[in-house]
Design an enzyme around this catalytic site. Structure first.
Site, mmCIF file in Angstrom:
data_model
loop_
_atom_site.group_PDB
_atom_site.id
_atom_site.type_symbol
_atom_site.label_atom_id
_atom_site.label_comp_id
_atom_site.label_asym_id
_atom_site.label_seq_id
_atom_site.Cartn_x
_atom_site.Cartn_y
_atom_site.Cartn_z
ATOM 1 N N SER A 153 0.842 -1.293 -0.015
ATOM 2 C CA SER A 153 -0.102 0.159 -0.047
ATOM 3 C C SER A 153 0.779 1.180 -0.041
ATOM 4 O O SER A 153 1.607 1.497 -1.059
ATOM 5 C CB SER A 153 -0.872 -0.228 1.119
ATOM 6 N N ASP A 303 -8.767 -5.848 -4.300
ATOM 7 C CA ASP A 303 -7.770 -4.806 -3.650
ATOM 8 C C ASP A 303 -8.487 -3.450 -3.844
ATOM 9 O O ASP A 303 -7.891 -2.736 -4.540
ATOM 10 C CB ASP A 303 -6.442 -4.985 -4.503
ATOM 11 N N HIS A 332 -6.874 -6.278 -0.009
ATOM 12 C CA HIS A 332 -5.752 -5.555 0.186
ATOM 13 C C HIS A 332 -4.561 -6.003 1.393
ATOM 14 O O HIS A 332 -4.748 -6.319 2.206
ATOM 15 C CB HIS A 332 -6.071 -3.915 0.907
#
Length: 604
Positions: A153, A303, A332
């Protein structure tokens, strides 16, 4: 598991099992402040390989960096307890250090034990810091002069930032579940503001940056009652430096206020006319990435709002010869296997082990065979198999289904006509969706309450399929739609209706009608699906009552619709659980023109 992984010559599981690990992880890292040119001090942890019998292993080593806003390490209230102090870094530590890498974990400025104030999400100042940290690393006696970067991320985008500085030591990056365009991949998918994401992320960052442990304990990832704020560096024995750093963090930006400055993609901060969303997006700096840098982009079918699009765009945009793409049945960060047919709740694919193979090849110089593998691997749900492909999109054939009378999706000619749908701003998609995990909510199941949720939507369903349809890539909608208001948000949901009547969510797409105009994709943001700029210049209100073309892609997927099942498209005009109203307080009447509207599915 072997039958799932024959898309590789050497499966990731087998590589990890065979990879020797001659070193051990130290009891703790060396930790210190590193001063940036502007005087800001960043907290840095360095883990160096240790000999099995004890003592430092002989270097030098290639270094892998992790730039994080989520604490490089926690302090513990009770140090006698063996709690994991690095929940965001331990997987990399435990894979990379025993394999012979130095791991360098940095609190980005304005976070953790670092000084400074955050003036932006993924601030350009952080990008400058990446280069300065790289300069510091190569000057250390334990460094062999080669650097890689990875992380999930925010950390993945930081890996992009590091590579974009053009630092000659950077040889390989593996952005995991990272955006390419913060506007369209993250906070404004389809031009629609994810208001709940902005609110919840702000709560997380206030809890961490201000060391508000009363708030942080509400975040599942950091709910351990033994966590006692960020760990001071070694030189800060009494914690005074940490206290001074946290005091500076109180001036950090606030996400709901900041992100709404960018209602259109080209908008700039009113006090800084050169600062647009490109300034905190990897695509904005991609020309700085040296073509020799190896790049591994990783994402999952569930995601968030567009991270998979980000991974694909990174793969399509960068001209680098050594680039790879991995798309799995993950949410995610790949905390959960999202397939309804999963064998385990937690993802059992060794992602960090696959990244180790990548770094072994391109950073350490080992012959791992990864260059002989296909550049793309993706997982097909319902068939529950991995596939490989030489390029994206992997499927060239398409099946077109027209929106027809009686709520049908028809492969042949469809009757011309219209269907009206009154938008209800009170309807939403619930709390078991793709959007919770990107807000640090620990979702374990996805769309298990989808059955019946589309009853309040405008639905079109195909006849039972006479054979399996393996859909891979982007389903594209081509709608003729009118709105009673000068703007609207159009949400599309693709589902499989099983022969037994079970309705399973597959994917979704959204578009603010104001942004219906398409444009060629720019060199820094390549796509294989309809592109739009999301700028003010290209925005236009909907003409009252007149149909306009809305041509846009749903989020990518790989899903096999089984013979006997049916394909369903559901249309809505709002998602109260995640998105802002469009237009505010004026739910539109949407008129869908049948016979002139269709979806195209990439069917293998």
């Amino acid at each position: 598991m072997a039958e799932k992984l024959d898309a590789w010559h050497l499966s990731p599981h087998d590589y990890v099992a065979a990879r020797e690990k001659p070193f051990r992880v130290p009891a703790g890292p060396a930790s210190r402040y590193v001063a940036m040119p502007d005087g800001c001090r960043l907290a840095v942890d360095v883990y160096l390989p240790q000999l099995p019998e004890g003592g430092d292993a002989p270097g030098p080593f290639p270094a892998i960096t992790i730039f994080t806003p989520y604490y490089r390490r926690f302090a513990l209230a009770d140090a006698s307890r063996a709690d994991e102090v690095a929940p965001g870094a331990f997987r990399y530590r435990d894979y990379f250090v025993p394999a012979g890498y130095a791991l360098v974990v940095i609190d980005v400025r304005g976070t953790g034990a670092s000084f400074g104030t955050r003036d932006s999400f993924r601030s350009p100042r952080e990008r400058n810091d990446c280069k300065d940290i790289a300069d510091w690393i190569v000057a250390q006696p334990w460094s062999n002069g080669s650097i890689g970067a990875t992380g999930v991320s925010y950390l993945g985008a930081a890996a992009d930032f590091l590579a974009s500085t053009g630092h000659p030591a950077v040889k390989a990056i593996a952005p995991l579940f990272g955006v390419w365009d913060t506007y369209s991949d993250h906070y404004y998918p389809g031009g629609i503001h994810l208001k709940e994401l902005a609110r919840v992320y702000d709560e997380l960052m206030v809890a961490m940056d201000h060391d508000r442990r009363d708030l942080l304990k509400k975040i599942s990832y950091y709910a351990n009652p033994n966590y006692a704020g960020p760990r001071p560096v070694d030189e800060d024995e009494d914690g005074r430096l940490l206290a001074a750093a946290i005091a500076e963090h109180v001036g950090n930006f606030r996400m709901p206020d900041f992100i709404t400055e960018f209602k259109f993609k080209g908008d700039a901060l009113p006090y800084d006319p050169g600062f647009t969303s490109a300034c905190f997006s990897p695509y904005g700096y991609c020309e700085g990435v040296d073509p020799s840098v190896a790049v591994y982009s990783v994402s999952g079918w569930m995601d968030g709002a567009g991270y998979a699009n980000g991974a694909i765009s990174r793969f399509l945009t960068l001209p680098n010869e050594n680039r790879h793409l991995l798309l799995g049945p993950w949410d995610h960060g790949a905390r959960i296997d999202v397939s309804p047919w999963r064998r385990t709740v937690e993802a059992d694919f060794p992602i960090v082990g696959e990244v180790l193979r990548f770094f072994d090849e391109y950073l350490m110089g080992r012959d791992t065979g990864i260059r002989r593998e296909a550049p793309i691997h993706y997982y097909t749900q319902h068939d529950e198999v991995w596939r490989s492909a030489p390029s994206w999109p992997p499927v060239a054939n398409e099946r077109q289904l027209f929106l027809d009378a009686g709520g049908r999706l028809s492969a042949g000619d469809a009757a011309l006509g219209t269907d009206d749908y009154q938008v209800d701003f009170g309807k939403g998609t619930g709390a078991q969706t793709r959007y919770e995990r990107i807000a640090a909510i620990d979702s374990r199941d996805y769309y298990v309450d989808w059955q019946g949720r589309d009853a309040a939507m405008l639905c079109y369903t195909s006849p039972p399929l006479d054979r399996d349809w393996e859909v891979t890539g982007h389903v594209v909608a081509d709608l003729q739609l009118a709105s009673s208001e000068p703007d609207a948000a159009v949400f599309l949901y693709l589902s499989e209706v099983g022969a037994d009547g079970t309705v399973r969510y597959v994917t979704e797409g959204m578009l603010r009608a104001l942004h219906r105009r398409e444009s060629p994709c720019p060199p820094a943001h390549r796509t294989a699906w309809p592109y739009r700029s999301f700028t003010r210049d290209d925005a236009a209100p909907m003409p009252a009552g007149r149909p306009e073309r809305l041509h846009f892609a749903l989020l990518p997927t790989a899903w096999t619709f089984k013979a006997g099942s049916r394909v369903r498209l559901a249309i809505a005009g709002g998602d109260a659980d995640h998105c802002a109203q469009v237009p505010h307080g004026r739910p539109p009447l949407l008129t869908l023109h049948r016979g002139r509207s269709a979806i195209r599915l990439p069917v293998k």
